[in-house]
Design an enzyme around this catalytic site. Sequence first.
Site, PDB file in Angstrom:
ATOM      1  N   ASP A 102       0.843  -1.200   0.000  1.00 18.67           N
ATOM      2  CA  ASP A 102       0.000   0.000   0.000  1.00 18.67           C
ATOM      3  C   ASP A 102       0.878   1.251   0.000  1.00 18.67           C
ATOM      4  O   ASP A 102       0.377   2.381  -0.040  1.00 18.67           O
ATOM      5  CB  ASP A 102      -1.017  -0.002   1.145  1.00 18.67           C
ATOM      6  CG  ASP A 102      -0.380  -0.171   2.510  1.00 18.67           C
ATOM      7  OD1 ASP A 102       0.865  -0.212   2.601  1.00 18.67           O
ATOM      8  OD2 ASP A 102      -1.142  -0.256   3.500  1.00 18.67           O
ATOM      9  N   SER A 103       2.217   1.053  -0.025  1.00 19.70           N
ATOM     10  CA  SER A 103       3.125   2.170  -0.282  1.00 19.70           C
ATOM     11  C   SER A 103       2.886   2.733  -1.684  1.00 19.70           C
ATOM     12  O   SER A 103       3.408   3.804  -2.014  1.00 19.70           O
ATOM     13  CB  SER A 103       4.592   1.736  -0.135  1.00 19.70           C
ATOM     14  OG  SER A 103       4.830   0.551  -0.861  1.00 19.70           O
ATOM     15  N   ASP A 110      -1.005  -6.005  -0.051  1.00 22.06           N
ATOM     16  CA  ASP A 110      -1.513  -5.397   1.189  1.00 22.06           C
ATOM     17  C   ASP A 110      -3.023  -5.237   1.124  1.00 22.06           C
ATOM     18  O   ASP A 110      -3.554  -4.695   0.144  1.00 22.06           O
ATOM     19  CB  ASP A 110      -0.905  -3.994   1.362  1.00 22.06           C
ATOM     20  CG  ASP A 110       0.366  -4.009   2.180  1.00 22.06           C
ATOM     21  OD1 ASP A 110       0.470  -4.822   3.123  1.00 22.06           O
ATOM     22  OD2 ASP A 110       1.267  -3.213   1.865  1.00 22.06           O
ATOM     23  N   LYS A 132      -1.342  -9.393   2.804  1.00 17.16           N
ATOM     24  CA  LYS A 132      -0.608  -8.967   4.008  1.00 17.16           C
ATOM     25  C   LYS A 132      -1.525  -8.082   4.845  1.00 17.16           C
ATOM     26  O   LYS A 132      -2.271  -7.262   4.294  1.00 17.16           O
ATOM     27  CB  LYS A 132       0.670  -8.211   3.619  1.00 17.16           C
ATOM     28  CG  LYS A 132       1.450  -7.666   4.818  1.00 17.16           C
ATOM     29  CD  LYS A 132       2.915  -7.385   4.510  1.00 17.16           C
ATOM     30  CE  LYS A 132       3.200  -6.087   3.828  1.00 17.16           C
ATOM     31  NZ  LYS A 132       2.782  -4.874   4.554  1.00 17.16           N
ATOM     32  N   GLU A 135      -1.624  -5.725   8.603  1.00 20.97           N
ATOM     33  CA  GLU A 135      -0.836  -5.102   9.665  1.00 20.97           C
ATOM     34  C   GLU A 135      -1.503  -5.309  11.027  1.00 20.97           C
ATOM     35  O   GLU A 135      -2.699  -5.034  11.173  1.00 20.97           O
ATOM     36  CB  GLU A 135      -0.700  -3.591   9.405  1.00 20.97           C
ATOM     37  CG  GLU A 135       0.100  -3.277   8.154  1.00 20.97           C
ATOM     38  CD  GLU A 135       0.304  -1.774   7.937  1.00 20.97           C
ATOM     39  OE1 GLU A 135      -0.070  -0.970   8.816  1.00 20.97           O
ATOM     40  OE2 GLU A 135       0.847  -1.419   6.873  1.00 20.97           O
ATOM     41  N   GLU A 191       9.010  -4.112  10.644  1.00 19.59           N
ATOM     42  CA  GLU A 191       9.454  -2.825  10.105  1.00 19.59           C
ATOM     43  C   GLU A 191      10.017  -1.938  11.214  1.00 19.59           C
ATOM     44  O   GLU A 191       9.368  -1.713  12.249  1.00 19.59           O
ATOM     45  CB  GLU A 191       8.274  -2.125   9.392  1.00 19.59           C
ATOM     46  CG  GLU A 191       8.679  -0.796   8.782  1.00 19.59           C
ATOM     47  CD  GLU A 191       7.679  -0.252   7.768  1.00 19.59           C
ATOM     48  OE1 GLU A 191       6.723  -0.971   7.403  1.00 19.59           O
ATOM     49  OE2 GLU A 191       7.855   0.907   7.339  1.00 19.59           O
TER      50      GLU A 191
HETATM   51  O1  KIV Z   1       3.581  -1.109   1.648  1.00 26.35           O
HETATM   52  C1  KIV Z   1       4.772  -1.446   1.714  1.00 26.35           C
HETATM   53  O2  KIV Z   1       5.595  -1.147   0.835  1.00 26.35           O
HETATM   54  C2  KIV Z   1       5.196  -2.230   2.875  1.00 26.35           C
HETATM   55  C3  KIV Z   1       6.665  -2.414   3.061  1.00 26.35           C
HETATM   56  C4  KIV Z   1       7.239  -1.192   3.672  1.00 26.35           C
HETATM   57  C5  KIV Z   1       6.972  -3.626   3.842  1.00 26.35           C
HETATM   58  O3  KIV Z   1       4.397  -2.655   3.627  1.00 26.35           O
END
Ligand code: KIV
Length: 293
Positions: free
Chosen positions: A73-74, A112, A142, A144, A211
């Site tokens: 989600d980056s 994510d 993924k 969190e 992280e």
């Molecule tokens: O969204 C992302 O890029 C991440 C990484 C920082 C692990 O979750």
Amino acid sequence: MAWNLAFMYQFYIFTGANFIAMSVHKSDIKKVTTHQLQAMKDRGEKISMLTAYDYSMASLIDGAGVDIILVGDSASNVMAGHETTLPITLDQMIYHASSVIRAVNRAFVVVDIPFGSYQGNSSEALRSAIRIMKESGAHSVKMEGGAEIKESIVRVLSAGVPVMGHLGLTPQSIYKFGTYTVRAKEEEEANKLIEDAKILEECGVYAIVLEKIPAELAKKVSETVKIPIIGIGAGPHVDGQVLVMHDMLGITKEFKPRFLRQYADVGAIINEAVSKYIQDVKSRDFPNEKESY
Ligand code: KIV
């Protein structure tokens, strides 16, 4: 054996053999699975993981042989220019993930579940995970968090969807933390993180991202649980590393945390190429006769 199968696949493509033969042998090409990731940890082989959000970049990094591609989600930051990961939607993540999946032959692809698509309750989590898997063709999701999202993780896993956990600095909770500084430096938070890692393992997640936490704590977690631990800003004693591709390639300029190693200056290469192009257009050098019909 793997080499032979790869060769057969290429042979069928190059000789133009019929599609049935091609598809039979394509399914034999070695693909990364959760079992192989576990085997890598067991034999001490480090796992490489990078983010990708589009077809072209995913094709390049899969071709280079990265083990896991994270459709993170980056994307909210590096693709859309938002300050945080919070605004990106489930539909947008599915769009990015399906673009990546079309490019990938070997890597294991994890996506994510974005903020606001699983925190409500376990039914919402399951619905979001199923949409990602069904509509993008991704291999895993993924999520969190630890104990507080246990029920949702169990529900998603019960549908046969592999889940990767994410502890430590969890960017979807940035407004709770207030800053992007190193997490779990204090004993209480460190102990909770270790407990959360154990809970995630018991639930059945196949790997956990840690992280921005102290290296010694990450080492302890990696030794405490059997599943692979992938670090970002978590030191060298974990089972693999992940970076955001735009950061490690030098495309994003303003983000330079201590843990980031920049492997190329793609930003400078693009700037130089585009400047030259502009110059050639303005000076009427481009296109020349050979480049015209
Ligand atoms: O969204 C992302 O890029 C991440 C990484 C920082 C692990 O979750």
